[in-house]
Design a protein around this motif. Structure first.
Motif, short mmCIF file in Angstrom:
data_model
loop_
_atom_site.label_atom_id
_atom_site.label_comp_id
_atom_site.label_asym_id
_atom_site.label_seq_id
_atom_site.Cartn_x
_atom_site.Cartn_y
_atom_site.Cartn_z
N ALA A 104 2.27 10.69 7.71
CA ALA A 104 1.51 11.75 8.48
C ALA A 104 0.26 11.44 8.18
O ALA A 104 -0.23 10.96 7.23
N THR A 105 -0.81 11.74 9.44
CA THR A 105 -2.14 11.04 9.16
C THR A 105 -2.86 11.94 8.12
O THR A 105 -3.69 11.70 7.51
N LYS A 106 -2.45 13.34 7.63
CA LYS A 106 -3.04 14.30 6.80
C LYS A 106 -3.00 13.51 5.24
O LYS A 106 -3.70 13.71 4.44
N GLU A 107 -1.94 12.59 5.29
CA GLU A 107 -1.57 11.58 3.92
C GLU A 107 -2.46 10.64 3.96
O GLU A 107 -2.46 9.77 2.66
N LEU A 108 -3.12 10.18 5.02
CA LEU A 108 -3.80 8.66 4.85
C LEU A 108 -4.64 8.45 3.59
O LEU A 108 -5.02 7.25 3.38
N GLN A 109 -5.46 9.49 3.53
CA GLN A 109 -6.70 9.37 2.19
C GLN A 109 -5.72 8.86 1.14
O GLN A 109 -6.15 8.01 0.63
N ASN A 110 -4.65 9.60 0.88
CA ASN A 110 -3.96 9.20 -0.38
C ASN A 110 -3.17 7.97 -0.35
O ASN A 110 -3.19 7.17 -1.21
N ILE A 111 -2.62 7.64 0.94
CA ILE A 111 -2.10 6.43 1.01
C ILE A 111 -3.19 5.07 0.91
O ILE A 111 -2.70 4.15 0.36
N TRP A 112 -4.05 5.32 1.63
CA TRP A 112 -5.14 4.37 1.39
C TRP A 112 -5.44 3.93 0.13
O TRP A 112 -5.55 2.95 -0.54
N ALA A 113 -5.81 5.08 -0.84
CA ALA A 113 -5.92 4.91 -2.20
C ALA A 113 -4.81 4.10 -2.93
O ALA A 113 -5.06 3.38 -3.80
N GLU A 114 -3.59 4.42 -2.60
CA GLU A 114 -2.38 3.72 -3.16
C GLU A 114 -2.32 2.37 -2.70
O GLU A 114 -2.13 1.60 -3.70
N LYS A 115 -2.45 1.89 -1.52
CA LYS A 115 -2.66 0.62 -1.08
C LYS A 115 -3.89 -0.13 -1.62
O LYS A 115 -3.48 -1.40 -2.00
N SER A 116 -4.96 0.44 -1.79
CA SER A 116 -6.05 -0.17 -2.49
C SER A 116 -5.69 -0.57 -3.99
O SER A 116 -5.94 -1.79 -4.37
N GLY A 117 -4.88 0.29 -4.60
CA GLY A 117 -4.49 -0.12 -5.91
C GLY A 117 -3.43 -1.16 -6.00
O GLY A 117 -3.56 -2.06 -6.91
N GLU A 118 -2.33 -1.15 -5.12
CA GLU A 118 -1.34 -1.98 -5.11
C GLU A 118 -1.86 -3.25 -4.67
O GLU A 118 -1.52 -4.34 -5.30
N HIS A 119 -2.55 -3.72 -3.55
CA HIS A 119 -3.20 -4.91 -3.20
C HIS A 119 -4.32 -5.47 -3.72
O HIS A 119 -4.75 -6.72 -3.89
N LEU A 120 -5.11 -4.57 -4.16
CA LEU A 120 -6.67 -4.82 -4.52
C LEU A 120 -6.89 -4.79 -6.24
O LEU A 120 -7.87 -5.25 -6.48
#
Length: 483
Positions: free
Chosen positions: A370-386
């Protein structure tokens, strides 16, 4: 008049009107980003929407569509054949998109950047999310109209780059993750300390403008066939090859921000002035981006280029660079900045930024998040890949400019652009006589700006090899971080 002559006249009339529409839209866009008034935004948006609607009408007109599919390419003047091939593909594509759906997007996209900037000023993605939700629904509807086999995101990717699929990108990004991460970790764990402090010194607005003007000229930009203006952001718009416009925000700036945008705009502007097409739309966006990256990330950070040009820049930036050697400058501009901001990341980090964006877009279009979760998902992906934290929206989802217009599919063709830029740079390094600017321009003229060149837009679209990029990354960053 014979049927063939009537057909050719119809083709000429179509191309002529499309050129007029394209030129008009480009001028409006230029005005919007340079001197256009804030109160005039609504009017400009409506006019741009009408231009887009007229283009759609022309390309989906039954008579025009039939003529484009039936015209004999061998009977068309050779100079027009690339234009006709482009129009045939574009007509087929647009005929799959209902006009109402097409124009609704153009209206949203014309107004969206202003709202996006407001969200950035508030550092709050939720301010933009209602419009973003509409963009997502539009993309889903478009994908369903276009059709797909197993993954809805494939339909969007196909619009960006013919033949591009999630299967191909999963493979490319998988290799990127596997082979790039060790190079990044090597740089991160190195004990070598590269001095970069001087890059954070301020360059005043006047010097900033002078460097950009002289730099464009040095890199091959013809000011008699173009112009440089003040803009809200750095950008290049090609009306036609003899009218290419470049804009920069001329303000006091840290030195580290001056050269990347100069090289980036010079890359696209030089290509646009030297590659002849009747319609700017003929050139795939990944090709223009490849030329931006070639200049900004490869040529503009190469030791050969700076060995030739550093003395002049050092003199222009005296006393700031008086005690900085060419080698120290080269190391500083190539130092890896482990940042959450993609636009500030080095060429060894950016594909990892693209990987996280690709995974997010794919999940959004397939309705998996859901787009309302995108801020959290972005943070999770940043931690995972970067391996980096995302403390705020400006460093997260609000940095992704293509989200401002709901334009999905960018990570895939940006990765392709990196691959192509690296391939060009590798060959340029092997084949150019020297790093003198005229020799670099000569190589580009023969190899990239020629329709028959090995790195022409037509040739670049067929490339599919990460090896050159990964090789250049290893050759550049491993020695850089050796003690």
């Amino acid at each position: 008049m014979t049927a063939t002559k009537m057909e050719h006249q119809q083709l000429l009339n179509l191309v002529s009107e499309l050129m007029t529409l394209e030129h008009s839209a480009s001028l409006l866009k230029w005005d919007h980003y340079t001197h256009g008034s804030k109160k005039g935004l609504h009017t400009r948006a409506n006019v741009m929407s009408q231009l887009a609607e007229r283009t759609h009408t022309l390309m989906t007109d039954k008579s025009n569509a039939a003529m484009l599919q039936e015209v004999a390419i061998e009977e068309i003047p050779e100079a027009m054949r690339p234009t006709v091939r482009y129009l045939q593909k574009e007509s087929t594509r647009l005929n799959k998109i209902p006009r109402k759906l097409y124009t609704s997007y153009e209206k949203m996209a014309a107004k969206a950047p202003a709202l996006w900037q407001e969200a950035r000023q508030k550092n709050d993605f939720s301010h933009f999310r209602p419009l973003f939700d509409r963009f997502v629904i539009w993309q889903m509807d478009l994908a369903d109209e276009l059709g797909y086999t197993s993954n809805r995101y494939d339909a969007i990717l196909g619009l960006r780059q013919e033949g591009l699929t999630t299967a191909k990108l999963d493979q490319r990004f998988g290799r990127i993750k596997k082979e790039l991460t060790p190079i990044v970790q090597y740089a991160k764990s190195s004990d070598k300390k590269i001095k970069t402090g001087f890059l954070y010194e301020d360059v005043d607005a006047s010097t900033h403008q002078s460097i950009l003007h002289n730099g464009l000229e040095r890199l091959g930009f013809d000011f008699e066939a173009g112009r440089m203006d003040t803009g809200h952001t750095s950008m290049t718009i090609a009306i036609q090859p003899d009218d290419v416009r470049v804009a920069f925000p001329f303000a006091a700036s840290e030195l580290r921000n001056v050269f990347p945008k100069m090289f980036s705009e010079a890359g696209e502007a030089s290509f646009s002035q030297n590659y002849e097409t009747l319609l700017q739309g003929e050139t795939d966006p990944s090709t223009k981006l490849a030329h931006r990256l070639l200049f900004e990330k490869f040529l503009g950070k190469s030791k050969g280029f700076w060995q030739v040009n550093y003395a002049d820049i050092q003199k222009q930036l005296s006393p700031m660079l008086d005690h900085v050697s060419c080698e120290q400058f080269y190391e500083a501009i190539n130092a890896v900045d482990f940042t959450i901001v993609k636009s500030e990341a080095s060429e060894v980090m950016q594909p990892l930024h693209l990987l996280m964006r690709y995974e997010i877009e794919k999940a959004v279009i397939n309705g998996e998040v859901a787009t309302k979760e995108l801020q959290n998902i972005w943070a999770e992906k940043s931690g995972e890949h970067l391996s980096l934290l995302t403390p705020h929206d400006l460093g997260g989802i609000l940095q992704e400019d293509n989200f401002a217009t709901g334009s999905f599919g960018a990570p895939g063709f940006e990765l392709l652009s990196y691959m192509n830029a690296a391939s060009m740079y590798q060959k340029l390094s092997q084949e150019t006589k020297s790093w003198q600017n005229e020799d670099v321009q000569s190589w580009l003229q023969n190899n990239a700006y020629s329709i028959d060149g090995p790195f022409s837009p037509q040739a670049l679209c067929k490339q599919d090899d990460l090896s050159a990029y990964l090789k250049v990354m290893e050759e550049r960053f491993v020695p850089l971080y050796q003690n």
